[in-house]
Write an enzyme that holds these catalytic residues in place. Structure first.
Site, PDB file in Angstrom:
ATOM      1  N   GLU A  43      -2.432   3.614 -19.251  1.00 41.59           N
ATOM      2  CA  GLU A  43      -1.614   3.218 -20.396  1.00 41.59           C
ATOM      3  C   GLU A  43      -2.482   2.498 -21.427  1.00 41.59           C
ATOM      4  O   GLU A  43      -3.500   1.875 -21.088  1.00 41.59           O
ATOM      5  CB  GLU A  43      -0.466   2.313 -19.967  1.00 41.59           C
ATOM      6  N   LEU A  44      -2.094   2.588 -22.676  1.00 47.21           N
ATOM      7  CA  LEU A  44      -2.806   1.920 -23.754  1.00 47.21           C
ATOM      8  C   LEU A  44      -2.364   0.465 -23.841  1.00 47.21           C
ATOM      9  O   LEU A  44      -1.169   0.179 -23.926  1.00 47.21           O
ATOM     10  CB  LEU A  44      -2.538   2.622 -25.092  1.00 47.21           C
ATOM     11  N   ASP A  90     -11.066  -8.580  -8.462  1.00 52.03           N
ATOM     12  CA  ASP A  90     -11.978  -8.615  -9.617  1.00 52.03           C
ATOM     13  C   ASP A  90     -11.312  -9.291 -10.815  1.00 52.03           C
ATOM     14  O   ASP A  90     -11.360  -8.783 -11.934  1.00 52.03           O
ATOM     15  CB  ASP A  90     -12.422  -7.193  -9.974  1.00 52.03           C
ATOM     16  N   LYS A  92     -11.213 -11.540 -13.750  1.00 51.49           N
ATOM     17  CA  LYS A  92     -12.135 -12.176 -14.683  1.00 51.49           C
ATOM     18  C   LYS A  92     -11.602 -11.916 -16.089  1.00 51.49           C
ATOM     19  O   LYS A  92     -10.773 -11.023 -16.285  1.00 51.49           O
ATOM     20  CB  LYS A  92     -13.558 -11.646 -14.504  1.00 51.49           C
ATOM     21  N   PRO A  93     -12.039 -12.680 -17.075  1.00 52.96           N
ATOM     22  CA  PRO A  93     -11.488 -12.521 -18.430  1.00 52.96           C
ATOM     23  C   PRO A  93     -11.569 -11.088 -18.970  1.00 52.96           C
ATOM     24  O   PRO A  93     -10.655 -10.639 -19.662  1.00 52.96           O
ATOM     25  CB  PRO A  93     -12.338 -13.477 -19.275  1.00 52.96           C
ATOM     26  N   ASN A  95     -11.086  -8.420 -17.471  1.00 54.94           N
ATOM     27  CA  ASN A  95     -10.066  -7.571 -16.849  1.00 54.94           C
ATOM     28  C   ASN A  95      -8.645  -8.032 -17.161  1.00 54.94           C
ATOM     29  O   ASN A  95      -7.699  -7.635 -16.493  1.00 54.94           O
ATOM     30  CB  ASN A  95     -10.285  -7.500 -15.340  1.00 54.94           C
ATOM     31  N   ASP A 108      -8.430  -2.747 -14.433  1.00 54.32           N
ATOM     32  CA  ASP A 108      -9.573  -2.513 -13.553  1.00 54.32           C
ATOM     33  C   ASP A 108      -9.253  -2.788 -12.088  1.00 54.32           C
ATOM     34  O   ASP A 108      -9.663  -3.796 -11.517  1.00 54.32           O
ATOM     35  CB  ASP A 108     -10.790  -3.327 -13.989  1.00 54.32           C
TER      36      ASP A 108
END
Length: 146
Positions: A43-44, A90, A92-93, A95, A108
């Site tokens: 998805e966007l 995972d 983190k900023p 993601n 991600d």
């Protein structure tokens, strides 16, 4: 062949996820002639990263309301994943994306794994302590008070 083998767990995990704060898998495109190529259509998320930065790459401060909103959306997405037996692995900023309406989306899921009910997974790993606030580290005993 290695690409296809590595892509199977994230695809299986992503197919099961349906939550507004987790990126949705729209389609999987595999070329029949080339078994090494798989394309995941996601998805966007039409905004940007959760931590905006200036032209030099220096992080810009977030408004208190944005911090609370991002935290709420992150926790709702993680709660959904964990209730579904999925651990992201995972966070983190990079993601965490925010759409134009201000809703945070976890992306991600390449390292995500299914875990059985009752399995204990440590919430903190040393490489990611940089993302935990200094007060949290102090509370958890990772920072000396002297």
């Amino acid at each position: 062949m290695a690409v296809v083998t590595r892509a199977v767990p994230p695809v299986a995990t992503m197919k099961k996820i349906a939550h507004p704060n987790c990126v949705a898998l729209v389609d999987v495109i595999a070329e029949p002639e080339s078994i090494d190529e798989v394309c995941l259509v996601l998805e966007l998320v039409d905004g940007g990263t959760s931590q905006p930065s200036d032209a030099s790459g220096k992080p810009l401060p977030l408004a208190c309301a944005a911090i609370w909103s991002h935290t709420r959306h992150l926790l709702m997405g993680l709660e959904y994943l964990h209730m579904s037996g999925v651990v992201h692995h995972d966070i983190k900023p990079e993601n965490l994306l925010v759409d134009k309406a201000g809703y945070l989306t976890l992306i991600d899921l390449g390292l995500a794994r299914h875990v059985a009910r009752g399995v204990y997974i440590s919430a903190i790993s040393r490489p990611y302590l940089g993302y935990i606030s200094a007060i949290s580290r102090l509370y958890l005993g990772y920072v000396s008070t002297s």
